[in-house]
Scaffold this motif. Sequence first.
Motif, PDB file in Angstrom:
ATOM      1  N   GLY A 195       8.721   1.723  12.102  1.00  0.00           N
ATOM      2  CA  GLY A 195       9.683   2.070  11.066  1.00  0.00           C
ATOM      3  C   GLY A 195       9.111   1.934   9.674  1.00  0.00           C
ATOM      4  O   GLY A 195       9.372   2.764   8.791  1.00  0.00           O
ATOM      5  N   TRP A 196       8.311   0.874   9.450  1.00  0.00           N
ATOM      6  CA  TRP A 196       7.696   0.700   8.136  1.00  0.00           C
ATOM      7  C   TRP A 196       6.702   1.817   7.850  1.00  0.00           C
ATOM      8  O   TRP A 196       6.553   2.283   6.716  1.00  0.00           O
ATOM      9  N   GLU A 197       5.988   2.235   8.898  1.00  0.00           N
ATOM     10  CA  GLU A 197       4.999   3.298   8.718  1.00  0.00           C
ATOM     11  C   GLU A 197       5.681   4.630   8.409  1.00  0.00           C
ATOM     12  O   GLU A 197       5.150   5.440   7.642  1.00  0.00           O
ATOM     13  N   GLN A 198       6.864   4.869   9.000  1.00  0.00           N
ATOM     14  CA  GLN A 198       7.610   6.079   8.657  1.00  0.00           C
ATOM     15  C   GLN A 198       7.946   6.095   7.164  1.00  0.00           C
ATOM     16  O   GLN A 198       7.844   7.133   6.503  1.00  0.00           O
ATOM     17  N   LEU A 199       8.340   4.943   6.636  1.00  0.00           N
ATOM     18  CA  LEU A 199       8.688   4.862   5.217  1.00  0.00           C
ATOM     19  C   LEU A 199       7.481   5.098   4.329  1.00  0.00           C
ATOM     20  O   LEU A 199       7.518   5.907   3.394  1.00  0.00           O
ATOM     21  N   ILE A 230      22.667  -1.067  -4.851  1.00  0.00           N
ATOM     22  CA  ILE A 230      21.670  -0.681  -3.850  1.00  0.00           C
ATOM     23  C   ILE A 230      22.354  -0.672  -2.483  1.00  0.00           C
ATOM     24  O   ILE A 230      22.936  -1.683  -2.070  1.00  0.00           O
ATOM     25  N   ASN A 231      22.300   0.445  -1.778  1.00  0.00           N
ATOM     26  CA  ASN A 231      22.980   0.561  -0.490  1.00  0.00           C
ATOM     27  C   ASN A 231      22.037   0.283   0.671  1.00  0.00           C
ATOM     28  O   ASN A 231      20.886   0.715   0.670  1.00  0.00           O
ATOM     29  N   GLN A 232      22.555  -0.432   1.664  1.00  0.00           N
ATOM     30  CA  GLN A 232      21.826  -0.616   2.910  1.00  0.00           C
ATOM     31  C   GLN A 232      21.710   0.731   3.610  1.00  0.00           C
ATOM     32  O   GLN A 232      22.683   1.463   3.724  1.00  0.00           O
ATOM     33  N   GLN A 233      20.508   1.040   4.079  1.00  0.00           N
ATOM     34  CA  GLN A 233      20.265   2.376   4.649  1.00  0.00           C
ATOM     35  C   GLN A 233      19.189   2.270   5.720  1.00  0.00           C
ATOM     36  O   GLN A 233      18.216   1.532   5.548  1.00  0.00           O
ATOM     37  N   THR A 234      19.375   2.980   6.812  1.00  0.00           N
ATOM     38  CA  THR A 234      18.334   3.090   7.831  1.00  0.00           C
ATOM     39  C   THR A 234      17.910   4.549   7.917  1.00  0.00           C
ATOM     40  O   THR A 234      18.756   5.441   7.860  1.00  0.00           O
ATOM     41  N   VAL A 235      16.617   4.778   8.024  1.00  0.00           N
ATOM     42  CA  VAL A 235      16.111   6.139   8.179  1.00  0.00           C
ATOM     43  C   VAL A 235      15.213   6.198   9.412  1.00  0.00           C
ATOM     44  O   VAL A 235      14.487   5.250   9.720  1.00  0.00           O
ATOM     45  N   VAL A 236      15.290   7.307  10.124  1.00  0.00           N
ATOM     46  CA  VAL A 236      14.404   7.598  11.258  1.00  0.00           C
ATOM     47  C   VAL A 236      13.725   8.916  10.927  1.00  0.00           C
ATOM     48  O   VAL A 236      14.383   9.960  10.828  1.00  0.00           O
ATOM     49  N   ILE A 237      12.407   8.879  10.742  1.00  0.00           N
ATOM     50  CA  ILE A 237      11.675  10.011  10.184  1.00  0.00           C
ATOM     51  C   ILE A 237      10.564  10.449  11.144  1.00  0.00           C
ATOM     52  O   ILE A 237       9.846   9.606  11.700  1.00  0.00           O
ATOM     53  N   ALA A 238      10.444  11.739  11.310  1.00  0.00           N
ATOM     54  CA  ALA A 238       9.324  12.328  12.040  1.00  0.00           C
ATOM     55  C   ALA A 238       8.961  13.645  11.354  1.00  0.00           C
ATOM     56  O   ALA A 238       9.603  14.053  10.382  1.00  0.00           O
ATOM     57  N   GLU A 239       7.965  14.328  11.874  1.00  0.00           N
ATOM     58  CA  GLU A 239       7.437  15.522  11.198  1.00  0.00           C
ATOM     59  C   GLU A 239       8.490  16.606  11.033  1.00  0.00           C
ATOM     60  O   GLU A 239       8.533  17.297  10.014  1.00  0.00           O
ATOM     61  N   THR A 240       9.351  16.782  12.036  1.00  0.00           N
ATOM     62  CA  THR A 240      10.414  17.775  11.965  1.00  0.00           C
ATOM     63  C   THR A 240      11.753  17.124  12.281  1.00  0.00           C
ATOM     64  O   THR A 240      11.812  16.023  12.836  1.00  0.00           O
ATOM     65  N   ASP A 241      12.838  17.828  11.960  1.00  0.00           N
ATOM     66  CA  ASP A 241      14.167  17.309  12.291  1.00  0.00           C
ATOM     67  C   ASP A 241      14.311  17.106  13.793  1.00  0.00           C
ATOM     68  O   ASP A 241      14.882  16.101  14.244  1.00  0.00           O
ATOM     69  N   ALA A 288       0.833  -1.209   0.000  1.00  0.00           N
ATOM     70  CA  ALA A 288       0.000   0.000   0.000  1.00  0.00           C
ATOM     71  C   ALA A 288       0.866   1.257   0.000  1.00  0.00           C
ATOM     72  O   ALA A 288       0.454   2.299  -0.523  1.00  0.00           O
ATOM     73  N   GLY A 289       2.058   1.150   0.565  1.00  0.00           N
ATOM     74  CA  GLY A 289       2.946   2.293   0.659  1.00  0.00           C
ATOM     75  C   GLY A 289       3.874   2.470  -0.518  1.00  0.00           C
ATOM     76  O   GLY A 289       4.729   3.361  -0.503  1.00  0.00           O
ATOM     77  N   GLY A 290       3.768   1.640  -1.537  1.00  0.00           N
ATOM     78  CA  GLY A 290       4.531   1.843  -2.751  1.00  0.00           C
ATOM     79  C   GLY A 290       5.958   1.327  -2.714  1.00  0.00           C
ATOM     80  O   GLY A 290       6.802   1.781  -3.497  1.00  0.00           O
ATOM     81  N   ILE A 291       6.251   0.383  -1.828  1.00  0.00           N
ATOM     82  CA  ILE A 291       7.592  -0.205  -1.760  1.00  0.00           C
ATOM     83  C   ILE A 291       7.724  -1.274  -2.852  1.00  0.00           C
ATOM     84  O   ILE A 291       6.787  -2.024  -3.121  1.00  0.00           O
ATOM     85  N   ASP A 292       8.897  -1.354  -3.483  1.00  0.00           N
ATOM     86  CA  ASP A 292       9.098  -2.305  -4.579  1.00  0.00           C
ATOM     87  C   ASP A 292       9.253  -3.742  -4.094  1.00  0.00           C
ATOM     88  O   ASP A 292       8.624  -4.656  -4.624  1.00  0.00           O
ATOM     89  N   VAL A 293      10.140  -3.938  -3.115  1.00  0.00           N
ATOM     90  CA  VAL A 293      10.550  -5.297  -2.745  1.00  0.00           C
ATOM     91  C   VAL A 293      10.688  -5.405  -1.238  1.00  0.00           C
ATOM     92  O   VAL A 293      11.260  -4.512  -0.596  1.00  0.00           O
TER      93      VAL A 293
END
Length: 444
Positions: free
Chosen positions: A393-397, A267-278, A37-42
């Motif tokens: 984490g998946w929901e942030q993506l 393709i690089n391994q990457q972790t992201v931590v996302i919220a509304e602001t920095d 639903a979130g548009g992730i490829d794989v």
Amino acid sequence: MNTPSHLSSGLWRHPRDRSRGYRGLEHWLDLARTLEAGGIDVLFLADVLGVYDVYGGSPDAALRAGAQVPVGDPLQLVPAMASVTETLGFGITASVSFEHPFPFARRISTADHLTNGRIGWNIVTSYLSSGALNLGVDGQVAHDRRYDIADEYLEVCYRLWEGSWSDDAVLADAASGVYVDPGKVRPIAFQGEFFRVPGLHLAEPSPQRTPFLFQAGASSRGLRFAARHAEAVFVAAPSDAVLAKQVAAVRAAVAEAGRDPDSVPVINQQTVVIAETDATAHALYREYLDVADPIGAAVLLSGWTGIDFSALDPDAPLAAQGSNAIQSVVDAFTSADPSRVWTPREIADYARIGGDGPVIIGSPETVADALERSVETTGVAGFNLAATVVPEGWEQLTQQLVPELRRRGRRPAAPRSGTLREKLGGAGARVTETHPAAGFRHTP
């Protein structure tokens, strides 16, 4: 990974984390639905056959931390997830070191049928001695020799997938009573140094025949293997400086192998931590760090590098050294970036969130800026995004990053359809004519 703790050690303890639900099917069905639903490829599923027992010479620290143990079989999850999705692809890690290619080829063909061609194989040569010992092998096979075995393993698989059955072998003709035309199925009659497979493939041709092939070899021998076989290459570079070197090395190796460097994305391994602001994202990251486990990170690093981190001076620079494990991990923290000197303490602290790959923290705009900058300055084609707190984490993506990338024209408005090979840029469902698998296709 089919485990409660993959790369971010200790986050299973976070009050919002639900990764302990990995034993139940609904956990994986929810994940598959969220990603599609979130548009992730794989959805990429890592695996390891063995326990991390290099740290302290014992599996105790790995068991206490839940560091990739307990761990279940990834492939068994895929058909169920495929049944509740239509476009999500699945990349499965499976080792050539301990399973004979004849039954493995059938398992992959079955998965390709059940997913309508959405299966990919991340080819690995197992690096943990604990896995080798439990399968009756007296110690780990030397690093480069494992790739010699892998080359022959792939040839067996190619012959089975591509060469054993004609496209029109299955007649299913009720009038004549013939299901398969015997004249259009042939044994592969393979006799090599490591394997002997005289017979025919047991499965009829699947949508892709050969699954989409991922590989992560970054040593000189691993690069030669990847340059010959891979359709996409995974790396885990801790900085853009290291990443640019790794991308250039992959492209050079692919060209030397006689293939188009543009045809094999990195393709690089990457972790992201996302919220509304920095600011809120950095606060969230600190919250994750509060429960992250540096010992669990050191356990994983010890297994990946073959170096017992418990025996090192934590504040002395890590020295470059040979290893029968993952040589690229050692290189990334020793010789790949001359401007950075790493100590074991710094490496373990770095690896608490996201393992050996980098972490980007910030708003959707900040994270998207960083990803775009990485693409533009290194030539990397995409990112393998690691889990943090699950499912947060998946929901942030899917709820924050993908919409921002879509606004920038970096993601399609709707998930790509077709087989995994077609989703990832292939002209069709089958391997290209320049891929070595094509040389084994069934001809009349």
